[in-house]
Design an enzyme around this catalytic site. Structure first.
Site, PDB file in Angstrom:
ATOM      1  N   ARG A   1      -1.480  -5.788   1.802  1.00 14.39           N
ATOM      2  CA  ARG A   1      -0.482  -6.360   0.908  1.00 14.39           C
ATOM      3  C   ARG A   1      -1.085  -6.605  -0.472  1.00 14.39           C
ATOM      4  O   ARG A   1      -2.299  -6.662  -0.630  1.00 14.39           O
ATOM      5  CB  ARG A   1       0.036  -7.694   1.478  1.00 14.39           C
ATOM      6  CG  ARG A   1       0.616  -7.616   2.881  1.00 14.39           C
ATOM      7  CD  ARG A   1       1.910  -6.880   2.991  1.00 14.39           C
ATOM      8  NE  ARG A   1       2.962  -7.533   2.226  1.00 14.39           N
ATOM      9  CZ  ARG A   1       4.134  -6.982   1.979  1.00 14.39           C
ATOM     10  NH1 ARG A   1       4.421  -5.806   2.433  1.00 14.39           N
ATOM     11  NH2 ARG A   1       5.026  -7.631   1.272  1.00 14.39           N
ATOM     12  N   CYS A   2      -0.231  -6.796  -1.429  1.00 17.78           N
ATOM     13  CA  CYS A   2      -0.605  -7.122  -2.797  1.00 17.78           C
ATOM     14  C   CYS A   2      -1.509  -8.359  -2.785  1.00 17.78           C
ATOM     15  O   CYS A   2      -1.223  -9.292  -2.034  1.00 17.78           O
ATOM     16  CB  CYS A   2       0.672  -7.389  -3.582  1.00 17.78           C
ATOM     17  SG  CYS A   2       0.423  -7.863  -5.285  1.00 17.78           S
ATOM     18  N   PRO A   3      -2.588  -8.352  -3.510  1.00 19.22           N
ATOM     19  CA  PRO A   3      -3.017  -7.427  -4.545  1.00 19.22           C
ATOM     20  C   PRO A   3      -4.063  -6.413  -4.075  1.00 19.22           C
ATOM     21  O   PRO A   3      -4.679  -5.745  -4.898  1.00 19.22           O
ATOM     22  CB  PRO A   3      -3.624  -8.351  -5.589  1.00 19.22           C
ATOM     23  CG  PRO A   3      -4.316  -9.399  -4.766  1.00 19.22           C
ATOM     24  CD  PRO A   3      -3.379  -9.605  -3.571  1.00 19.22           C
TER      25      PRO A   3
END
Length: 79
Positions: A12-14
């Site tokens: 997932r981000c980042p």
């Protein structure tokens, strides 16, 4: 065209952008990198990061939930 591949699928981000940034630190301007990511935010984060570093996004495609972002490094430092 000789491309380096960065596989950030499942993160997932980042994380996808951070992995791309780390690879870019050791590259010259004009080199091509393929980022594979499943997080839809990469579609937003990566172009923004490339703009910051003077690079460019060549292509963004999506197949079966996997984004394939092809970018060219710029002359800026990706710190």
């Amino acid at each position: 065209m000789n491309m380096v591949e960065v596989d950030a699928r499942g993160h997932r981000c980042p994380v996808p952008s951070l992995r791309l940034r780390k690879v870019m630190q050791d590259m010259q301007a004009g080199q091509v990198i393929v980022l594979l990511a499943t997080d839809p935010m990469a579609r937003i984060d990566v172009p923004f990061m490339m703009q910051e570093t003077g690079g460019r996004v060549i292509e963004i495609t999506e197949t079966e939930g996997v984004l394939r972002l092809i970018v060219e490094t710029g002359g800026g430092r990706p710190d």
